[in-house]
Each structure stands twice: as structure tokens, then as C-alpha cells.
Write an enzyme that holds these catalytic residues in place. Structure first.
Site, PDB file in Angstrom:
ATOM      1  CB  CYS A 116     -12.203  10.728   8.216  1.00  0.00           C
ATOM      2  SG  CYS A 116     -10.978  11.059   6.954  1.00  0.00           S
ATOM      3  CG  HIS A 256     -15.434   8.883   6.266  1.00  0.00           C
ATOM      4  ND1 HIS A 256     -15.409  10.152   5.735  1.00  0.00           N
ATOM      5  CD2 HIS A 256     -14.162   8.404   6.174  1.00  0.00           C
ATOM      6  CE1 HIS A 256     -14.177  10.426   5.345  1.00  0.00           C
ATOM      7  NE2 HIS A 256     -13.398   9.384   5.587  1.00  0.00           N
ATOM      8  CG  ASN A 286     -11.873  10.819   2.432  1.00  0.00           C
ATOM      9  OD1 ASN A 286     -12.551  11.625   3.072  1.00  0.00           O
ATOM     10  ND2 ASN A 286     -11.072   9.948   3.011  1.00  0.00           N
TER      11      ASN A 286
HETATM   12  O1  UT7 Z   1     -10.520   8.623   5.349  1.00  0.00           O
HETATM   13  C1  UT7 Z   1      -9.359   8.487   6.112  1.00  0.00           C
HETATM   14  C2  UT7 Z   1      -8.997   7.078   6.277  1.00  0.00           C
HETATM   15  N1  UT7 Z   1      -8.391   6.570   5.088  1.00  0.00           N
HETATM   16  C3  UT7 Z   1      -8.831   5.441   4.534  1.00  0.00           C
HETATM   17  O2  UT7 Z   1      -9.789   4.873   4.981  1.00  0.00           O
HETATM   18  C4  UT7 Z   1      -8.038   4.884   3.359  1.00  0.00           C
HETATM   19  C5  UT7 Z   1      -7.834   3.406   3.529  1.00  0.00           C
HETATM   20  N2  UT7 Z   1      -7.021   2.841   2.497  1.00  0.00           N
HETATM   21  C6  UT7 Z   1      -7.444   2.652   1.228  1.00  0.00           C
HETATM   22  O3  UT7 Z   1      -8.532   3.064   0.888  1.00  0.00           O
HETATM   23  C7  UT7 Z   1      -6.577   1.880   0.261  1.00  0.00           C
HETATM   24  O4  UT7 Z   1      -5.523   1.292   0.988  1.00  0.00           O
HETATM   25  C8  UT7 Z   1      -5.980   2.736  -0.885  1.00  0.00           C
HETATM   26  C9  UT7 Z   1      -7.087   3.190  -1.828  1.00  0.00           C
HETATM   27  C10 UT7 Z   1      -5.264   3.960  -0.316  1.00  0.00           C
HETATM   28  C11 UT7 Z   1      -4.999   1.894  -1.691  1.00  0.00           C
HETATM   29  O5  UT7 Z   1      -5.622   0.726  -2.160  1.00  0.00           O
HETATM   30  P1  UT7 Z   1      -4.971  -0.712  -1.891  1.00  0.00           P
HETATM   31  O6  UT7 Z   1      -5.847  -1.694  -2.547  1.00  0.00           O
HETATM   32  O7  UT7 Z   1      -4.747  -0.853  -0.425  1.00  0.00           O
HETATM   33  O8  UT7 Z   1      -3.605  -0.609  -2.675  1.00  0.00           O
HETATM   34  P2  UT7 Z   1      -2.138  -0.810  -2.114  1.00  0.00           P
HETATM   35  O9  UT7 Z   1      -1.705   0.341  -1.309  1.00  0.00           O
HETATM   36  O10 UT7 Z   1      -2.044  -2.188  -1.529  1.00  0.00           O
HETATM   37  O11 UT7 Z   1      -1.317  -0.826  -3.481  1.00  0.00           O
HETATM   38  C12 UT7 Z   1      -1.438  -1.883  -4.438  1.00  0.00           C
HETATM   39  C13 UT7 Z   1      -0.570  -1.543  -5.625  1.00  0.00           C
HETATM   40  C14 UT7 Z   1       0.847  -1.114  -5.255  1.00  0.00           C
HETATM   41  O12 UT7 Z   1       1.720  -1.578  -6.250  1.00  0.00           O
HETATM   42  P3  UT7 Z   1       2.580  -2.927  -6.016  1.00  0.00           P
HETATM   43  O13 UT7 Z   1       3.398  -2.672  -4.793  1.00  0.00           O
HETATM   44  O14 UT7 Z   1       1.572  -4.023  -5.850  1.00  0.00           O
HETATM   45  O15 UT7 Z   1       3.363  -3.025  -7.275  1.00  0.00           O
HETATM   46  C15 UT7 Z   1       0.794   0.376  -5.307  1.00  0.00           C
HETATM   47  O16 UT7 Z   1       2.057   0.965  -5.574  1.00  0.00           O
HETATM   48  O17 UT7 Z   1      -1.131  -0.423  -6.323  1.00  0.00           O
HETATM   49  C16 UT7 Z   1      -0.146   0.601  -6.472  1.00  0.00           C
HETATM   50  N3  UT7 Z   1      -0.813   1.876  -6.441  1.00  0.00           N
HETATM   51  C17 UT7 Z   1      -1.361   2.442  -7.539  1.00  0.00           C
HETATM   52  N4  UT7 Z   1      -1.430   2.015  -8.803  1.00  0.00           N
HETATM   53  C18 UT7 Z   1      -2.079   2.802  -9.690  1.00  0.00           C
HETATM   54  C19 UT7 Z   1      -1.024   2.694  -5.391  1.00  0.00           C
HETATM   55  N5  UT7 Z   1      -1.702   3.787  -5.780  1.00  0.00           N
HETATM   56  C20 UT7 Z   1      -1.923   3.638  -7.104  1.00  0.00           C
HETATM   57  C21 UT7 Z   1      -2.572   4.427  -8.066  1.00  0.00           C
HETATM   58  N6  UT7 Z   1      -2.643   3.971  -9.325  1.00  0.00           N
HETATM   59  N7  UT7 Z   1      -3.164   5.604  -7.767  1.00  0.00           N
END
Ligand code: UT7
Length: 332
Positions: A116, A256, A286
Site C-alpha cells: 500500500c 492511504h 482500499n
Molecule cells: O492497506 C493495507 C494495510 N491494511 C490495513 O491497514 C488494515 C488494518 N486493519 C483493519 O482495518 C481492521 O483490523 C479490520 C477492518 C480488518 C477489522 O476491523 P477490527 O475492528 O480490527 O475487527 P476485528 O478483526 O477485531 O474483528 C472483530 C469481530 C470479530 O468477531 P469476534 O471474534 O469479536 O466474535 C470478527 O470475526 O468482528 C468480526 N468480523 C466481522 N463481522 C462482520 C470480522 N470481519 C467481519 C465482517 N463482518 N466483515
């Protein structure tokens, strides 16, 4: 005489027509529009459809638009650098394919892969060629067909990414406007959190790797988030301090577009309000190397000669950095 700087003198973008909405993703995976918008700020993203279409097709469309707008013939381009993580092929470079497709017969080209952060790495590389006096017209393309490496059964990644490309023209400037400074960083130990497991030389493609879905993006979202939110904010503050800039001096932050929460944290660390932040993540998600040039393209008419602009990125590698630009032109 003033030092020669590399100035962006034109910008253009291309996004495919197909719009993949959060509502459509609700049918494909276990997610909701509300979750996606709250956690990322994304409402929809574009997907490149069509047999045989790749990153080069979007890059070529962006460059052709740029050349038409500037009234420049493709034969005038000296060098074309393409920042991409989804090249058309492992080799040759997508830059070579773009130069062929647009008829840039006098240009040489190569790709840069810094995930990225690729666009700001490529922009910085191009800047050095201009500052050294080697070339007069360099095109930097940033683009990705992320849909080619996304598993649309994985709700943690498929909601984030989209396809698109942007291109900028760089030319020498002696009026003090142009690219003033850049800070680029990387930490390869971060690769464990964000990578593509197979298809490279350490694990070539095989039936087994395809069956195991190892050609898709693997991301540990929370780990990447923690590094991104800290490092993109810190490097943006660092480039301001290094160039004696305070918040009031900044006209625009061009971040970004990975997650609106990361963007908000960066703006807050810089002390600038949301009205100075370019944001189109809600429309395109993204697009990896496409995010920054696509923002510049959409905001071009609002940019004024002499505006202080900070570009900031964070991505796989890990890679991150910031670029300080004094914008070189008013749009008529
Ligand atoms: O550009 C390249 C670099 N990449 C980035 O900068 C991405 C950085 N990361 C992020 O933007 C975030 O971590 C994400 C958007 C990928 C995820 O958001 P988060 O707030 O960190 O969520 P999480 O991974 O902590 O997941 C929270 C919960 C989980 O469920 P439990 O374990 O709490 O029951 C996930 O399984 O949300 C669940 N979850 C979803 N639920 C509904 C994960 N993806 C989804 C989804 N819809 N699409």
C-alpha cells in the site's frame, strides 16, 4: 538559481464501472452494511470485470486520460514507473505492458512493489531521476486489481479491497514548488501479519496451494491495524517537524485509504481537521496503490499552487512513509 524539484503537473484516475456494495457483500459472506461502515468507513468498492483484464488496463486508461488532458504524446514520456501489488503477470513488469498499450515507445519502465506504500515509494524514486536532471517527463502509476487476490468467502478481507488506478506526471520545476521531502520506512518482520502465502518462489503455485486458497490476501487485521495507526500517524508528524510545518500550514492530508479510523488518527496526530483530509474510502474501499493518486485526481480542482500537501501511507511489508509536496499548479 533555485534547486530543481520534481513537480506533479497533472493527474488522472480510472475506476471500473462495476460497483460492489455492502448490501451485495451481505449476501456473499456473514457481514452487515452497518459493521463494514462502522469498522472501516467503506460503503462500496469498484471491481474490474472482463476476461483477461488486469492492472495494466486500468493503469493504461489512467495514463491515456492524463496525456489527453495535458496534450502530450505518449512518445514524450521518458520513464513510466508502476506501483502495484497485483501485476498482470509475475513478469514482465506491468509498467512495460502499460508503455506498450499506450504507445510510449521512448519510455523505459519498471514496477515497484511496496504494497500500500508503493505509490509514495515510486513517487520518491521518480523524484530523484528528475532532481538529478536525468529525465524530463516521468509518469508514476499506482494501481491494483485487488479483486484478483481476494477470497470472496473471507469476510475479514473481501469487504475492504477494491480495484482502481491513478497516474501522475512529474516534470522539473525551478519555482520552489514540487516534491520537497519524503520519509520512507519498512520493517520486513511485519510480513507475518499481511502476505500472500503461495505463488512466489518460496512456495510456487501447485494444485495443493490453490486448493488451500493460498493465493489470496492473508491478513491479521488487528495486528496490522495497530502498526498502521501508530506508524502512519508518527511518520506524518515526523515529516511536518522535519520541515518546520505546523497544522495551520497544511492545506491537505492525502492518506492511504485503508480504514477511516486509521485516517482519523493520522489527522488527529497532525492536529488538522477533517475538512483538510481527502477521503474517498466510502466509494472505492482500499485500492492499495491506487488510493493516493485517485484522491489527488478527485481533489485536483480544489488544489492551489503553493499548497502544502502531505501524502501518507502504510501497508504490507510492513512499509510506510510520508511525502511533503508544495503543489505546483492551479487548475483552470
Ligand atoms: O492497506 C493495507 C494495510 N491494511 C490495513 O491497514 C488494515 C488494518 N486493519 C483493519 O482495518 C481492521 O483490523 C479490520 C477492518 C480488518 C477489522 O476491523 P477490527 O475492528 O480490527 O475487527 P476485528 O478483526 O477485531 O474483528 C472483530 C469481530 C470479530 O468477531 P469476534 O471474534 O469479536 O466474535 C470478527 O470475526 O468482528 C468480526 N468480523 C466481522 N463481522 C462482520 C470480522 N470481519 C467481519 C465482517 N463482518 N466483515
Amino acid at each position: 538559481m533555485n534547486k530543481t524539484r520534481a513537480a506533479i503537473t497533472g493527474v488522472f484516475g480510472y475506476v471500473p464501472d462495476y460497483v460492489l456494495t455492502n448490501k451485495e457483500l451481505e449476501v456473499m459472506v456473514d457481514t452487515t452494511d452497518e459493521w463494514i461502515q462502522t469498522r472501516t468507513g467503506i460503503q462500496e468498492r469498484r471491481i474490474l470485470k472482463g476476461e483477461g483484464k488486469g492492472t495494466s488496463d486500468m493503469g493504461a486508461a489512467a495514463v491515456l486520460g492524463l496525456l489527453a488532458k495535458k496534450g502530450i504524446d505518449a512518445s514524450e514520456i521518458d520513464l513510466l514507473i508502476c506501483a502495484t501489488t497485483t501485476p498482470d503477470m509475475q513478469f514482465p513488469a506491468t509498467a512495460n505492458i502499460i508503455t506498450d498499450k499506450i504507445g510510449a515507445k521512448n519510455a523505459f519502465g519498471f514496477d515497484i512493489n511496496a504494497a500500500c506504500s508503493g505509490f509514495i515509494y515510486a513517487l520518491t524514486t521518480a523524484t530523484k531521476f528528475i532532481e538529478a536532471g536525468s529525465y524530463k517527463k516521468i509518469v508514476v502509476v499506482g494501481g491494483d486489481k485487488m479483486s484478483s487476490i481476494i477470497n470472496y468467502e473471507d469476510r475479514t478481507t473481501c469487504i475492504i479491497f477494491g480495484d482502481g488506478a491513478g497516474a501522475v506526471l512529474l516534470e522539473p520545476s525551478t519555482d520552489e514548488n514540487g516534491i520537497v521531502d519524503s520519509i520512507l520506512k519498512s520493517d520486513g518482520s511485519g510480513r507475518i501479519h499481511l502476505h500472500q502465502k503461495a505463488g512466489g518462489s518460496s512456495k510456487p503455485a501447485s494444485h495443493e496451494t490453490v486448493d488451500a486458497k493460498e493465493h489470496y490476501v492473508y491478513q491479521e487485521g488487528q495486528s496490522v491495524y495497530k502498526f498502521a495507526v501508530t506508524n502512519m500517524a508518527e511518520v506524518s508528524a515526523e515529516i511536518m517537524e522535519k520541515n518546520h510545518l505546523v497544522a495551520d500550514d497544511i492545506a491537505w492530508l492525502v492518506p492511504h485509504q485503508a480504514n477511516k479510523r486509521i485516517i482519523d488518527a493520522t489527522a488527529s496526530r497532525m492536529g488538522i481537521g477533517s475538512e483538510k483530509v481527502m477521503l474517498n474510502i466510502h466509494k472505492y474501499g482500499n485500492t492499495t496503490n491506487g488510493t493516493i493518486p485517485l484522491c489527488l485526481w478527485e481533489w485536483e480542482s480544489q488544489l492551489k499552487k503553493g499548497d502544502n500537501i502531505v501524502l501518507a501511507a502504510f501497508g504490507g511489508g510492513f512499509t510506510w512513509g510520508a511525502v511533503y509536496i508544495k503543489w505546483a499548479y492551479d487548475t483552470k
